[in-house]
Write a protein that holds these residues in place. Structure first.
Motif, PDB file in Angstrom:
ATOM      1  N   CYS A   1     -18.602  55.396  46.601  1.00  0.00           N
ATOM      2  CA  CYS A   1     -17.517  54.529  47.042  1.00  0.00           C
ATOM      3  C   CYS A   1     -16.428  54.518  45.970  1.00  0.00           C
ATOM      4  N   ASP A   2     -15.205  54.841  46.406  1.00  0.00           N
ATOM      5  CA  ASP A   2     -14.080  54.804  45.477  1.00  0.00           C
ATOM      6  C   ASP A   2     -12.990  53.854  45.972  1.00  0.00           C
TER       7      ASP A   2
ATOM      8  N   GLU B   1     -21.794  58.008  53.686  1.00  0.00           N
ATOM      9  CA  GLU B   1     -22.543  58.329  52.468  1.00  0.00           C
ATOM     10  C   GLU B   1     -22.737  57.113  51.558  1.00  0.00           C
ATOM     11  N   TRP B   2     -21.957  56.062  51.765  1.00  0.00           N
ATOM     12  CA  TRP B   2     -22.136  54.833  50.985  1.00  0.00           C
ATOM     13  C   TRP B   2     -23.405  54.089  51.395  1.00  0.00           C
ATOM     14  N   LEU B   3     -23.924  54.379  52.572  1.00  0.00           N
ATOM     15  CA  LEU B   3     -25.032  53.607  53.139  1.00  0.00           C
ATOM     16  C   LEU B   3     -26.382  54.125  52.662  1.00  0.00           C
ATOM     17  N   THR B   4     -26.572  54.124  51.366  1.00  0.00           N
ATOM     18  CA  THR B   4     -27.854  54.538  50.809  1.00  0.00           C
ATOM     19  C   THR B   4     -28.877  53.421  51.031  1.00  0.00           C
ATOM     20  N   SER B   5     -30.134  53.757  50.842  1.00  0.00           N
ATOM     21  CA  SER B   5     -31.172  52.734  51.010  1.00  0.00           C
ATOM     22  C   SER B   5     -30.983  51.595  50.004  1.00  0.00           C
ATOM     23  N   THR B   6     -30.526  51.918  48.810  1.00  0.00           N
ATOM     24  CA  THR B   6     -30.287  50.886  47.794  1.00  0.00           C
ATOM     25  C   THR B   6     -29.171  49.950  48.218  1.00  0.00           C
TER      26      THR B   6
ATOM     27  N   ARG C   1     -21.661  33.479  53.135  1.00  0.00           N
ATOM     28  CA  ARG C   1     -22.249  34.215  54.246  1.00  0.00           C
ATOM     29  C   ARG C   1     -21.126  34.483  55.238  1.00  0.00           C
ATOM     30  N   GLY C   2     -20.960  35.744  55.576  1.00  0.00           N
ATOM     31  CA  GLY C   2     -19.825  36.164  56.384  1.00  0.00           C
ATOM     32  C   GLY C   2     -18.871  37.015  55.570  1.00  0.00           C
ATOM     33  N   CYS C   3     -19.178  37.208  54.286  1.00  0.00           N
ATOM     34  CA  CYS C   3     -18.382  38.067  53.412  1.00  0.00           C
ATOM     35  C   CYS C   3     -18.189  39.414  54.108  1.00  0.00           C
ATOM     36  N   TRP C   4     -16.938  39.856  54.199  1.00  0.00           N
ATOM     37  CA  TRP C   4     -16.628  41.052  54.988  1.00  0.00           C
ATOM     38  C   TRP C   4     -17.335  42.296  54.476  1.00  0.00           C
ATOM     39  N   VAL C   5     -17.519  42.451  53.176  1.00  0.00           N
ATOM     40  CA  VAL C   5     -18.188  43.647  52.657  1.00  0.00           C
ATOM     41  C   VAL C   5     -19.656  43.646  53.074  1.00  0.00           C
ATOM     42  N   VAL C   6     -20.326  42.535  52.866  1.00  0.00           N
ATOM     43  CA  VAL C   6     -21.743  42.442  53.225  1.00  0.00           C
ATOM     44  C   VAL C   6     -21.916  42.615  54.732  1.00  0.00           C
ATOM     45  N   ASP C   7     -21.052  41.989  55.522  1.00  0.00           N
ATOM     46  CA  ASP C   7     -21.158  42.104  56.979  1.00  0.00           C
ATOM     47  C   ASP C   7     -20.941  43.526  57.457  1.00  0.00           C
ATOM     48  N   VAL C   8     -19.979  44.232  56.882  1.00  0.00           N
ATOM     49  CA  VAL C   8     -19.742  45.625  57.281  1.00  0.00           C
ATOM     50  C   VAL C   8     -20.946  46.487  56.923  1.00  0.00           C
ATOM     51  N   LEU C   9     -21.468  46.309  55.733  1.00  0.00           N
ATOM     52  CA  LEU C   9     -22.595  47.126  55.291  1.00  0.00           C
ATOM     53  C   LEU C   9     -23.869  46.856  56.086  1.00  0.00           C
ATOM     54  N   THR C  10     -24.055  45.643  56.547  1.00  0.00           N
ATOM     55  CA  THR C  10     -25.278  45.299  57.292  1.00  0.00           C
ATOM     56  C   THR C  10     -25.084  45.401  58.799  1.00  0.00           C
ATOM     57  N   GLY C  11     -23.905  45.833  59.228  1.00  0.00           N
ATOM     58  CA  GLY C  11     -23.653  46.000  60.662  1.00  0.00           C
ATOM     59  C   GLY C  11     -23.411  44.707  61.393  1.00  0.00           C
ATOM     60  N   ARG C  12     -23.060  43.655  60.697  1.00  0.00           N
ATOM     61  CA  ARG C  12     -22.804  42.360  61.336  1.00  0.00           C
ATOM     62  C   ARG C  12     -21.363  42.200  61.785  1.00  0.00           C
ATOM     63  N   LYS C  13     -20.509  43.116  61.402  1.00  0.00           N
ATOM     64  CA  LYS C  13     -19.091  42.974  61.743  1.00  0.00           C
ATOM     65  C   LYS C  13     -18.538  44.299  62.184  1.00  0.00           C
TER      66      LYS C  13
ATOM     67  N   PRO D   1      -7.180  47.754  56.109  1.00  0.00           N
ATOM     68  CA  PRO D   1      -8.537  47.921  56.651  1.00  0.00           C
ATOM     69  C   PRO D   1      -9.303  48.998  55.883  1.00  0.00           C
ATOM     70  N   ILE D   2     -10.599  48.812  55.805  1.00  0.00           N
ATOM     71  CA  ILE D   2     -11.472  49.718  55.069  1.00  0.00           C
ATOM     72  C   ILE D   2     -12.245  50.581  56.057  1.00  0.00           C
ATOM     73  N   ALA D   3     -12.230  51.880  55.799  1.00  0.00           N
ATOM     74  CA  ALA D   3     -13.041  52.800  56.591  1.00  0.00           C
ATOM     75  C   ALA D   3     -14.365  52.992  55.857  1.00  0.00           C
ATOM     76  N   LEU D   4     -15.434  52.556  56.466  1.00  0.00           N
ATOM     77  CA  LEU D   4     -16.762  52.665  55.878  1.00  0.00           C
ATOM     78  C   LEU D   4     -17.200  54.128  55.914  1.00  0.00           C
TER      79      LEU D   4
END
Length: 96
Positions: free
Chosen positions: A67-68, A33-38, A84-96, A27-30
């Protein structure tokens, strides 16, 4: 006995499952500081536009944000397929 086509189908399904759920044993701990506007704008754009060809750009932005995580960066830079549903994108956008 299963034919080569059946093994190919199973491999394709396994790849899609990994794209959606990631590795359940790592599991990845988000990190906040990774959550920049970009990063957030890229992730949301990828989700909305289904533009998974931008995943390597997201990896670069995540790395610039500190991010390392090899799992996250390798996934974003990997060949996919990404859906759509990719775990990285979903975690970053708060969908998962």
């Amino acid at each position: 006995m299963q034919d080569a086509g059946g093994r190919g189908e199973q491999a394709a399904q396994a790849t899609l499952l990994l794209d959606i759920f990631g590795n359940p044993f790592r599991p990845i701990a988000l990190e906040s500081e990774w959550l920049t506007s970009t990063v957030l704008a890229l992730a949301e754009g990828i989700y909305q536009d289904r533009a998974f060809d931008r995943m390597p750009i997201l990896a670069d932005a995540l790395q610039d944000a500190g991010c390392d995580s090899d799992d996250v960066l390798t996934h974003c830079r990997g060949p996919g397929p990404h859906v759509r549903g990719c775990w990285v994108v979903d975690v970053l956008t708060g969908r998962k």
